[in-house]
Design a protein around this motif. Sequence first.
Motif, PDB file in Angstrom:
ATOM      1  N   LYS A  42      21.402  33.592  17.520  1.00 14.16           N
ATOM      2  CA  LYS A  42      22.383  33.503  16.418  1.00 14.16           C
ATOM      3  C   LYS A  42      23.649  32.753  16.839  1.00 14.16           C
ATOM      4  O   LYS A  42      24.358  32.192  16.007  1.00 14.16           O
ATOM      5  CB  LYS A  42      22.730  34.887  15.877  1.00 14.16           C
ATOM      6  N   ASP A  43      23.934  32.718  18.148  1.00 10.08           N
ATOM      7  CA  ASP A  43      25.127  32.033  18.660  1.00 10.08           C
ATOM      8  C   ASP A  43      24.814  30.688  19.306  1.00 10.08           C
ATOM      9  O   ASP A  43      25.624  29.766  19.228  1.00 10.08           O
ATOM     10  CB  ASP A  43      25.836  32.913  19.709  1.00 10.08           C
ATOM     11  N   ASN A  44      23.682  30.591  19.972  1.00 12.40           N
ATOM     12  CA  ASN A  44      23.405  29.409  20.792  1.00 12.40           C
ATOM     13  C   ASN A  44      22.061  28.761  20.492  1.00 12.40           C
ATOM     14  O   ASN A  44      21.249  28.499  21.393  1.00 12.40           O
ATOM     15  CB  ASN A  44      23.495  29.767  22.290  1.00 12.40           C
ATOM     16  N   TRP A  45      21.858  28.481  19.225  1.00 15.75           N
ATOM     17  CA  TRP A  45      20.664  27.743  18.791  1.00 15.75           C
ATOM     18  C   TRP A  45      21.036  26.970  17.544  1.00 15.75           C
ATOM     19  O   TRP A  45      21.732  27.481  16.672  1.00 15.75           O
ATOM     20  CB  TRP A  45      19.521  28.707  18.479  1.00 15.75           C
ATOM     21  N   TRP A  46      20.584  25.715  17.476  1.00 17.46           N
ATOM     22  CA  TRP A  46      20.860  24.904  16.284  1.00 17.46           C
ATOM     23  C   TRP A  46      19.556  24.550  15.597  1.00 17.46           C
ATOM     24  O   TRP A  46      18.593  24.134  16.235  1.00 17.46           O
ATOM     25  CB  TRP A  46      21.589  23.610  16.635  1.00 17.46           C
ATOM     26  N   GLY A  47      19.550  24.688  14.271  1.00 16.94           N
ATOM     27  CA  GLY A  47      18.495  24.155  13.428  1.00 16.94           C
ATOM     28  C   GLY A  47      17.261  25.036  13.337  1.00 16.94           C
ATOM     29  O   GLY A  47      17.220  26.144  13.859  1.00 16.94           O
ATOM     30  N   PRO A  48      16.281  24.479  12.620  1.00 16.35           N
ATOM     31  CA  PRO A  48      16.267  23.145  12.002  1.00 16.35           C
ATOM     32  C   PRO A  48      17.150  23.080  10.759  1.00 16.35           C
ATOM     33  O   PRO A  48      17.626  24.102  10.282  1.00 16.35           O
ATOM     34  CB  PRO A  48      14.793  22.941  11.644  1.00 16.35           C
ATOM     35  N   ALA A  49      17.339  21.857  10.257  1.00 14.88           N
ATOM     36  CA  ALA A  49      18.208  21.676   9.089  1.00 14.88           C
ATOM     37  C   ALA A  49      17.599  22.315   7.844  1.00 14.88           C
ATOM     38  O   ALA A  49      18.312  22.781   6.973  1.00 14.88           O
ATOM     39  CB  ALA A  49      18.459  20.194   8.859  1.00 14.88           C
ATOM     40  N   GLY A  50      16.269  22.336   7.761  1.00 11.20           N
ATOM     41  CA  GLY A  50      15.590  23.006   6.645  1.00 11.20           C
ATOM     42  C   GLY A  50      14.714  24.117   7.184  1.00 11.20           C
ATOM     43  O   GLY A  50      15.030  24.744   8.192  1.00 11.20           O
ATOM     44  N   GLU A  51      13.587  24.342   6.532  1.00 13.06           N
ATOM     45  CA  GLU A  51      12.655  25.379   6.989  1.00 13.06           C
ATOM     46  C   GLU A  51      11.918  24.936   8.248  1.00 13.06           C
ATOM     47  O   GLU A  51      11.517  25.746   9.074  1.00 13.06           O
ATOM     48  CB  GLU A  51      11.637  25.688   5.881  1.00 13.06           C
ATOM     49  N   GLY A  53      11.353  21.447  11.309  1.00 16.18           N
ATOM     50  CA  GLY A  53      11.944  20.243  11.877  1.00 16.18           C
ATOM     51  C   GLY A  53      12.529  20.451  13.265  1.00 16.18           C
ATOM     52  O   GLY A  53      12.410  21.527  13.856  1.00 16.18           O
ATOM     53  N   PRO A  54      13.174  19.401  13.802  1.00 15.55           N
ATOM     54  CA  PRO A  54      13.732  19.460  15.162  1.00 15.55           C
ATOM     55  C   PRO A  54      14.831  20.507  15.289  1.00 15.55           C
ATOM     56  O   PRO A  54      15.614  20.723  14.362  1.00 15.55           O
ATOM     57  CB  PRO A  54      14.316  18.063  15.367  1.00 15.55           C
ATOM     58  N   CYS A  55      14.881  21.153  16.454  1.00 13.15           N
ATOM     59  CA  CYS A  55      15.876  22.189  16.705  1.00 13.15           C
ATOM     60  C   CYS A  55      15.922  22.455  18.209  1.00 13.15           C
ATOM     61  O   CYS A  55      15.175  21.840  18.969  1.00 13.15           O
ATOM     62  CB  CYS A  55      15.521  23.472  15.960  1.00 13.15           C
ATOM     63  N   GLY A  56      16.780  23.348  18.621  1.00 12.89           N
ATOM     64  CA  GLY A  56      16.815  23.671  20.044  1.00 12.89           C
ATOM     65  C   GLY A  56      18.008  24.510  20.442  1.00 12.89           C
ATOM     66  O   GLY A  56      18.922  24.747  19.638  1.00 12.89           O
ATOM     67  N   PRO A  57      18.016  24.955  21.683  1.00 13.44           N
ATOM     68  CA  PRO A  57      19.145  25.733  22.193  1.00 13.44           C
ATOM     69  C   PRO A  57      20.392  24.868  22.282  1.00 13.44           C
ATOM     70  O   PRO A  57      20.300  23.637  22.362  1.00 13.44           O
ATOM     71  CB  PRO A  57      18.678  26.165  23.582  1.00 13.44           C
ATOM     72  N   CYS A  58      21.541  25.492  22.276  1.00  5.48           N
ATOM     73  CA  CYS A  58      22.770  24.717  22.454  1.00  5.48           C
ATOM     74  C   CYS A  58      23.641  25.363  23.519  1.00  5.48           C
ATOM     75  O   CYS A  58      23.506  26.537  23.835  1.00  5.48           O
ATOM     76  CB  CYS A  58      23.533  24.547  21.144  1.00  5.48           C
ATOM     77  N   THR A  59      24.496  24.534  24.080  1.00  2.00           N
ATOM     78  CA  THR A  59      25.485  25.011  25.040  1.00  2.00           C
ATOM     79  C   THR A  59      26.851  24.635  24.497  1.00  2.00           C
ATOM     80  O   THR A  59      27.081  23.474  24.133  1.00  2.00           O
ATOM     81  CB  THR A  59      25.231  24.433  26.449  1.00  2.00           C
ATOM     82  N   GLU A  60      27.737  25.609  24.399  1.00  2.00           N
ATOM     83  CA  GLU A  60      29.034  25.387  23.754  1.00  2.00           C
ATOM     84  C   GLU A  60      30.168  25.451  24.764  1.00  2.00           C
ATOM     85  O   GLU A  60      30.102  26.196  25.738  1.00  2.00           O
ATOM     86  CB  GLU A  60      29.245  26.440  22.653  1.00  2.00           C
ATOM     87  N   MET A  61      31.200  24.640  24.521  1.00  2.00           N
ATOM     88  CA  MET A  61      32.345  24.549  25.423  1.00  2.00           C
ATOM     89  C   MET A  61      33.573  25.168  24.764  1.00  2.00           C
ATOM     90  O   MET A  61      33.861  24.879  23.597  1.00  2.00           O
ATOM     91  CB  MET A  61      32.638  23.087  25.746  1.00  2.00           C
ATOM     92  N   PHE A  62      34.292  25.986  25.506  1.00  2.00           N
ATOM     93  CA  PHE A  62      35.455  26.699  24.976  1.00  2.00           C
ATOM     94  C   PHE A  62      36.707  26.399  25.803  1.00  2.00           C
ATOM     95  O   PHE A  62      36.630  26.217  27.019  1.00  2.00           O
ATOM     96  CB  PHE A  62      35.203  28.210  24.989  1.00  2.00           C
ATOM     97  N   TYR A  63      37.845  26.370  25.099  1.00  2.00           N
ATOM     98  CA  TYR A  63      39.136  26.090  25.742  1.00  2.00           C
ATOM     99  C   TYR A  63      40.078  27.264  25.476  1.00  2.00           C
ATOM    100  O   TYR A  63      40.146  27.776  24.351  1.00  2.00           O
ATOM    101  CB  TYR A  63      39.720  24.799  25.176  1.00  2.00           C
ATOM    102  N   TRP A  64      40.809  27.688  26.510  1.00  2.00           N
ATOM    103  CA  TRP A  64      41.766  28.793  26.391  1.00  2.00           C
ATOM    104  C   TRP A  64      43.067  28.247  25.807  1.00  2.00           C
ATOM    105  O   TRP A  64      43.786  27.490  26.442  1.00  2.00           O
ATOM    106  CB  TRP A  64      42.004  29.413  27.764  1.00  2.00           C
TER     107      TRP A  64
END
Length: 242
Positions: A42-51, A53-64
């Motif tokens: 729910k936090d670190n996965w993107w997609g697919p745009a519809g039901e 299609g392409p998708c995958g895990p994501c890595t996010e960058m944060f700044y203090w």
Amino acid sequence: PLEKYAVTCFLGDKDAPKDEETAKVWLSLGIPKERLAFLPKKDNWWGPAGETGPCGPCTEMFYWKSDKPAQKKFNPEDKNWVEIGNDVLMEYEKTKSGDYKGLSQKNIDFGGGVERTLAILNKYNDNYLTSIFQPTIAEIEKISGKKYGKNKEDTRAMRIIADHIRAAAFILGDEKGIKPSNIGQGYVLRRLIRRAIRYGKLLGIEENFTSKVAKAILPVYPDYQELHRNHKFIEEQLDEEE
């Protein structure tokens, strides 16, 4: 600076493994283990745009963003940590059956917000206080007689108008000459403009205002010559649609 930096990686589940590869890369770049968090789909996965299609895990960058020293251990729930970028690792295709199969061609899709980065650098808590949006917000305040930030409903309405008319101005400014219509690209444009108009009504604006807002947007983008070449077309189409 690394002391103000933290990252997240995909925790893994039944569909895809824990993203140890990305974590190793971040650690090799100097990110401490305490500043790296593994989070679920729910936090670190993107997609697919519809039901499907392409998708995958994501890595996010944060700044203090706080002036106080950042906590040694990264807590993604702490609002002082602001996401400034996101790498989507396009590795999978979600099928109609709901399975995730590996893609033969993989890529990385980076997303980073100019407005968000500018807000952080200038110590704002709001992207719409940056110099990118302020001339537009000031014009909406002038037309509506309302004050940005005074109450939640008016502030949201002003943000939607500023964002949607900017998008509409760029579409109209394109050399393709796209106009509002009921099909394809023209329909996307029409919906953007009409949603902005709707929120203008909620602000109590009774006159035609969208072309005035567009005029305030153009000086913010002096390098986009097509906007300035086609400014009359932009204004005429907005007036006609409104």
